[in-house]
Write a protein that holds these residues in place. Structure first.
Motif, PDB file in Angstrom:
ATOM      1  N   ILE A  40      21.903  10.489 -10.694  1.00 25.34           N
ATOM      2  CA  ILE A  40      20.700  10.999 -10.034  1.00 25.34           C
ATOM      3  C   ILE A  40      20.314  12.358 -10.603  1.00 25.34           C
ATOM      4  CG2 ILE A  40      19.766  11.803  -7.827  1.00 25.34           C
ATOM      5  CD1 ILE A  40      21.581   9.657  -6.484  1.00 25.34           C
ATOM      6  N   LEU A  41      21.299  13.223 -10.781  1.00 24.97           N
ATOM      7  CA  LEU A  41      21.022  14.557 -11.312  1.00 24.97           C
ATOM      8  C   LEU A  41      20.458  14.494 -12.729  1.00 24.97           C
ATOM      9  CD1 LEU A  41      24.185  16.456 -10.005  1.00 24.97           C
ATOM     10  CD2 LEU A  41      21.826  16.755  -9.222  1.00 24.97           C
ATOM     11  N   ASN A  42      20.832  13.460 -13.466  1.00 24.67           N
ATOM     12  CA  ASN A  42      20.401  13.336 -14.858  1.00 24.67           C
ATOM     13  C   ASN A  42      19.356  12.242 -15.078  1.00 24.67           C
ATOM     14  OD1 ASN A  42      22.273  15.275 -16.384  1.00 24.67           O
ATOM     15  ND2 ASN A  42      23.727  14.100 -15.155  1.00 24.67           N
ATOM     16  N   ALA A  43      18.821  11.725 -13.998  1.00 22.05           N
ATOM     17  CA  ALA A  43      17.848  10.633 -14.117  1.00 22.05           C
ATOM     18  C   ALA A  43      16.589  11.091 -14.845  1.00 22.05           C
ATOM     19  CB  ALA A  43      17.488  10.111 -12.730  1.00 22.05           C
ATOM     20  N   ARG A  44      16.034  10.177 -15.643  1.00 23.29           N
ATOM     21  CA  ARG A  44      14.776  10.432 -16.350  1.00 23.29           C
ATOM     22  C   ARG A  44      13.643   9.780 -15.566  1.00 23.29           C
ATOM     23  NH1 ARG A  44      15.107   8.862 -22.533  1.00 23.29           N
ATOM     24  NH2 ARG A  44      12.941   9.572 -22.339  1.00 23.29           N
ATOM     25  N   VAL A  45      12.952  10.552 -14.786  1.00 26.66           N
ATOM     26  CA  VAL A  45      11.845  10.001 -14.017  1.00 26.66           C
ATOM     27  C   VAL A  45      10.551  10.778 -14.242  1.00 26.66           C
ATOM     28  CG1 VAL A  45      13.379   9.114 -12.221  1.00 26.66           C
ATOM     29  CG2 VAL A  45      12.350  11.367 -11.943  1.00 26.66           C
ATOM     30  N   TYR A  46      10.661  12.049 -14.635  1.00 27.25           N
ATOM     31  CA  TYR A  46       9.478  12.907 -14.605  1.00 27.25           C
ATOM     32  C   TYR A  46       8.590  12.794 -15.841  1.00 27.25           C
ATOM     33  CZ  TYR A  46      11.801  14.682 -10.494  1.00 27.25           C
ATOM     34  OH  TYR A  46      12.404  14.765  -9.263  1.00 27.25           O
ATOM     35  N   ASP A  47       8.932  11.875 -16.757  1.00 25.69           N
ATOM     36  CA  ASP A  47       7.993  11.574 -17.836  1.00 25.69           C
ATOM     37  C   ASP A  47       6.751  10.873 -17.279  1.00 25.69           C
ATOM     38  OD1 ASP A  47       9.743  12.656 -19.617  1.00 25.69           O
ATOM     39  OD2 ASP A  47      10.521  10.736 -20.353  1.00 25.69           O
ATOM     40  N   VAL A  48       6.941  10.118 -16.188  1.00 24.64           N
ATOM     41  CA  VAL A  48       5.818   9.378 -15.586  1.00 24.64           C
ATOM     42  C   VAL A  48       5.641   9.687 -14.101  1.00 24.64           C
ATOM     43  CG1 VAL A  48       5.844   7.453 -17.215  1.00 24.64           C
ATOM     44  CG2 VAL A  48       7.338   7.393 -15.225  1.00 24.64           C
ATOM     45  N   ALA A  49       6.740   9.950 -13.397  1.00 24.55           N
ATOM     46  CA  ALA A  49       6.662  10.231 -11.965  1.00 24.55           C
ATOM     47  C   ALA A  49       6.387  11.707 -11.726  1.00 24.55           C
ATOM     48  CB  ALA A  49       7.968   9.817 -11.277  1.00 24.55           C
ATOM     49  N   LYS A  50       5.984  12.054 -10.507  1.00 22.99           N
ATOM     50  CA  LYS A  50       5.736  13.437 -10.129  1.00 22.99           C
ATOM     51  C   LYS A  50       6.609  13.805  -8.937  1.00 22.99           C
ATOM     52  CE  LYS A  50       2.210  14.360  -7.458  1.00 22.99           C
ATOM     53  NZ  LYS A  50       0.845  14.562  -6.913  1.00 22.99           N
ATOM     54  N   GLU A  51       6.864  15.080  -8.775  1.00 18.23           N
ATOM     55  CA  GLU A  51       7.548  15.539  -7.570  1.00 18.23           C
ATOM     56  C   GLU A  51       6.531  15.506  -6.439  1.00 18.23           C
ATOM     57  OE1 GLU A  51       9.546  19.593  -5.777  1.00 18.23           O
ATOM     58  OE2 GLU A  51      10.176  18.911  -7.759  1.00 18.23           O
ATOM     59  N   THR A  52       6.803  14.704  -5.424  1.00 15.68           N
ATOM     60  CA  THR A  52       5.837  14.504  -4.344  1.00 15.68           C
ATOM     61  C   THR A  52       6.025  15.522  -3.234  1.00 15.68           C
ATOM     62  OG1 THR A  52       7.328  12.866  -3.352  1.00 15.68           O
ATOM     63  CG2 THR A  52       5.579  12.048  -4.803  1.00 15.68           C
ATOM     64  N   SER A  53       5.005  15.656  -2.414  1.00 18.36           N
ATOM     65  CA  SER A  53       4.995  16.656  -1.353  1.00 18.36           C
ATOM     66  C   SER A  53       5.909  16.269  -0.196  1.00 18.36           C
ATOM     67  CB  SER A  53       3.574  16.829  -0.802  1.00 18.36           C
ATOM     68  OG  SER A  53       2.658  17.118  -1.821  1.00 18.36           O
ATOM     69  N   LEU A  54       6.392  17.287   0.489  1.00 12.83           N
ATOM     70  CA  LEU A  54       7.033  17.107   1.786  1.00 12.83           C
ATOM     71  C   LEU A  54       6.070  17.715   2.796  1.00 12.83           C
ATOM     72  CD1 LEU A  54       9.554  16.097   3.295  1.00 12.83           C
ATOM     73  CD2 LEU A  54      10.453  18.423   3.141  1.00 12.83           C
ATOM     74  N   THR A  55       5.363  16.852   3.514  1.00 12.86           N
ATOM     75  CA  THR A  55       4.237  17.275   4.343  1.00 12.86           C
ATOM     76  C   THR A  55       4.589  17.238   5.820  1.00 12.86           C
ATOM     77  OG1 THR A  55       2.731  16.309   2.712  1.00 12.86           O
ATOM     78  CG2 THR A  55       1.818  16.798   4.886  1.00 12.86           C
ATOM     79  N   PRO A  56       4.294  18.298   6.567  1.00 12.61           N
ATOM     80  CA  PRO A  56       4.526  18.243   8.016  1.00 12.61           C
ATOM     81  C   PRO A  56       3.488  17.355   8.691  1.00 12.61           C
ATOM     82  CG  PRO A  56       3.483  20.321   7.429  1.00 12.61           C
ATOM     83  CD  PRO A  56       3.788  19.622   6.139  1.00 12.61           C
ATOM     84  N   ALA A  57       3.948  16.490   9.577  1.00 17.86           N
ATOM     85  CA  ALA A  57       3.037  15.657  10.371  1.00 17.86           C
ATOM     86  C   ALA A  57       2.772  16.409  11.675  1.00 17.86           C
ATOM     87  CB  ALA A  57       3.654  14.287  10.630  1.00 17.86           C
ATOM     88  N   LYS A  58       1.796  17.296  11.648  1.00 18.22           N
ATOM     89  CA  LYS A  58       1.601  18.243  12.744  1.00 18.22           C
ATOM     90  C   LYS A  58       1.228  17.564  14.061  1.00 18.22           C
ATOM     91  CE  LYS A  58       0.328  22.028   9.636  1.00 18.22           C
ATOM     92  NZ  LYS A  58      -0.737  23.001   9.238  1.00 18.22           N
ATOM     93  N   SER A  59       0.286  16.664  14.019  1.00 23.91           N
ATOM     94  CA  SER A  59      -0.146  15.994  15.258  1.00 23.91           C
ATOM     95  C   SER A  59       0.970  15.134  15.838  1.00 23.91           C
ATOM     96  CB  SER A  59      -1.389  15.138  15.000  1.00 23.91           C
ATOM     97  OG  SER A  59      -2.476  15.938  14.596  1.00 23.91           O
ATOM     98  N   LEU A  60       1.634  14.376  14.962  1.00 29.77           N
ATOM     99  CA  LEU A  60       2.721  13.513  15.422  1.00 29.77           C
ATOM    100  C   LEU A  60       3.881  14.352  15.947  1.00 29.77           C
ATOM    101  CD1 LEU A  60       3.674  10.591  15.682  1.00 29.77           C
ATOM    102  CD2 LEU A  60       4.628  10.783  13.374  1.00 29.77           C
ATOM    103  N   SER A  61       4.166  15.458  15.287  1.00 28.80           N
ATOM    104  CA  SER A  61       5.246  16.339  15.734  1.00 28.80           C
ATOM    105  C   SER A  61       4.965  16.877  17.130  1.00 28.80           C
ATOM    106  CB  SER A  61       5.410  17.512  14.757  1.00 28.80           C
ATOM    107  OG  SER A  61       5.806  17.071  13.486  1.00 28.80           O
ATOM    108  N   LYS A  62       3.740  17.297  17.349  1.00 28.53           N
ATOM    109  CA  LYS A  62       3.362  17.834  18.658  1.00 28.53           C
ATOM    110  C   LYS A  62       3.488  16.770  19.737  1.00 28.53           C
ATOM    111  CE  LYS A  62      -0.417  20.247  21.033  1.00 28.53           C
ATOM    112  NZ  LYS A  62      -1.801  20.797  20.865  1.00 28.53           N
ATOM    113  N   ARG A  63       3.072  15.556  19.403  1.00 30.93           N
ATOM    114  CA  ARG A  63       3.111  14.475  20.390  1.00 30.93           C
ATOM    115  C   ARG A  63       4.538  14.053  20.721  1.00 30.93           C
ATOM    116  NH1 ARG A  63       0.204  10.533  17.902  1.00 30.93           N
ATOM    117  NH2 ARG A  63       1.562   8.736  18.071  1.00 30.93           N
ATOM    118  N   LEU A  64       5.414  14.070  19.712  1.00 28.57           N
ATOM    119  CA  LEU A  64       6.783  13.607  19.925  1.00 28.57           C
ATOM    120  C   LEU A  64       7.737  14.719  20.367  1.00 28.57           C
ATOM    121  CD1 LEU A  64       7.303  11.172  16.904  1.00 28.57           C
ATOM    122  CD2 LEU A  64       6.528  10.637  19.217  1.00 28.57           C
TER     123      LEU A  64
END
Length: 534
Positions: A40-64
């Protein structure tokens, strides 16, 4: 909605051993587990893949009442995490293997990953896909240069055919989940996730199809942060991994549900079963309505539309919180795909409200006499009506199909009691699949009792009281013989009404329509009316 379901009530010796060893780096339970961390540490993914966001789900968080984060793999160039594993596998092939080309079997997302990887690496890619694969995914694969072969109804069917083509054409098979390099590629998601969120994390919720994603995530998390729970998620009708873990061996399903086509796998992988069984802490099954509600939740927080498989983790978080009653925890759901066919949105929108317990469906029987319909509407009070279907068919009783916006399941139970107390026999249809999938669209038909009937289409403003205004303005001697309404989420609702009005009341009817001030069309001479309703 289902409650969290552990695959087994008591840990087996293997499971218990795995937990203690996970804290020390998982050396013996999973052979070559340290190599998984290295892979995993040496995996080749970023030639085509991107580092994706870690997004807060604000409305869902408030509701739950908990902190909910979304690991946005739907942001990948092919709108799915599958690109990571596919490219990592293909990047490790020899020049000779690449020259001959690759082949895979996939319901769509892995196919796009292989096709884009092949385009990047300059090799041929043959993609075998089930005939049930959404056209959106087929078109996407072909646009990337993949050669699509449609075969079978599920991934397992396509897989068998791909193996035949592999041998016949000397291609290299790129497995969608049961391969160490593929698993390692998916594990880079966990590597990013821990780098993006270095604070406490209570659990990570991961969708399971064949098990590649959860295997990679679990292998990395348990090596680096073993205190974090890994919870696998499957649908009730495609739960091969949960059944396999419970049985202690791989179990092949006879059939799989196709709503969540990205996880519709009859038989999980050998390697993924081994890793998942050892390292995953818990399992949750979710139903279709819960998944639809989760798609809506993510849209409200991100304005992105997930495919069903991509929303499994979010559905499971909600279910887990409801069952455990936890507050103040931090949960992460991997939103693993967004290859949604546009035509499926209609179904998702209809089922989302039921999945969130924001809509209740009832069959209500009222006496066929003047004033009964109005009395029923008064009983509903200010609640929003999502659907109303009625056609006169009996001189003594009227059967009405009604959908009502609710806040929770308790409110629907209160409504059921209120109907009964008012003398209206009622049946709760909220969990009735026949009612939800078919009957709600079929209520109606011809009626010999619909004498002197006039048919009108009205446009109502979508606000409380609009229906009561209509009923209160109507002449008390007129009878409603047909009524159809569905809330489409717009500012205006469209309603079809059949009115039994004597010819002697033509002037009064004209005055009624004029003072009502709702746009309308007289459909009494429409051929569709004569064919199906008259």
């Amino acid at each position: 909605m289902a409650t969290p379901a552990r695959a087994r009530k008591t840990p087996t010796p293997t499971k218990s051993k795995g937990k203690s060893e996970a804290a020390a780096g998982m050396p013996s339970l999973i052979p070559n587990s340290n190599s998984y961390l290295q892979r995993i540490l040496n995996a080749r993914v970023y030639d085509v893949a991107k580092e994706t966001s870690l997004t807060p789900a604000k409305s869902l968080s408030k509701r739950l009442g908990n902190k909910i984060w979304l690991k946005r793999e739907d942001e990948q160039p092919v709108f799915s995490f599958k690109l990571r594993g596919a490219y990592n596998k293909m990047a490790h092939l020899t020049a000779e293997q690449l020259a001959k080309g690759v082949i895979c079997a996939s319901a769509g997302n892995h196919a796009q990953g292989v096709a884009l990887s092949a385009k990047k690496l300059g090799c041929r890619a043959v993609i075998v896909m089930p005939v049930t694969t959404p056209k959106l995914k087929i078109d996407a694969v072909q646009a990337l240069g993949g050669e699509v072969v449609l075969f079978g109804d599920s991934y397992t069917d396509a897989y068998g055919h791909a193996l035949e083509l592999e041998n016949a054409q000397s291609l290299t098979f790129v497995h969608p989940f049961d391969d160490p390099d593929v698993i390692a590629g998916q594990g880079t998601i966990a590597m990013e996730l821990l780098r993006q969120h270095q604070g406490p994390i209570d659990a990570i919720f991961v969708a399971i199809g064949g098990g590649g994603l959860i295997s990679g995530v679990a292998a990395y998390i348990k090596a680096v942060r073993p205190e974090i729970k890994i919870i696998g998620v499957q649908t009730h009708d495609s739960d091969a991994m949960i059944r396999s873990v419970k049985a202690g061996k791989r179990v092949q399903l006879a059939d799989v549900g196709l709503f969540s086509d990205g996880t519709a796998v009859k038989l999980v992988g050998e390697e993924t079963f081994r890793i998942t069984r050892a390292l995953v802490d818990d399992y949750i099954r979710v139903d279709t309505d819960a998944v639809c509600a989760a798609i809506k939740d993510v849209f409200q927080d991100t304005r992105s539309i997930l495919e069903p498989a991509g929303a499994l983790g979010v559905a499971a978080v909600k279910q887990y919180v409801a069952a455990q009653g936890c507050k103040g925890k931090t949960f992460i759901a991997i939103t693993c795909g967004a290859n949604m066919n546009f035509d499926r949105l209609r179904f998702v929108a209809e089922r989302a409200e039921v999945g969130e317990h924001r809509e209740a469906l009832f069959a209500v029987t009222i006496p066929e006499q003047q004033g009964s319909f109005k009395r029923l509407c008064e009983l509903l009070g200010p609640r929003s009506v999502t659907e109303f279907n009625y056609r006169i068919s009996d001189s003594a009783q009227a059967h009405i199909f009604v959908g009502i916006a609710t806040q929770n399941r308790e409110e629907s139970q209160k409504l059921l009691k209120a109907f009964t107390k008012a003398g209206f026999a009622a049946t709760d249809l909220t969990d009735n699949e026949l009612a939800k999938q078919h009957v709600r669209h079929m209520v109606g038909g011809r009626s010999e009792l619909a004498q002197d009937e006039r048919l009108y289409r009205f446009i109502f403003p979508e606000r409380p009281g609009a229906l009561m205004r209509f009923l209160s303005s109507m002449h008390p001697d007129w009878n409603i013989s047909l009524f159809h309404y569905r809330n489409q989420g717009a500012d205006y609702g469209r309603i079809l009404v059949g009115l039994q009005v004597p010819k002697s009341d033509n002037a009064a009817l004209k005055q009624f329509l004029g003072t009502l001030n709702y746009p309308f069309e007289d459909e009494s001479n429409n051929p569709v009316y004569r064919f199906f309703l008259r």
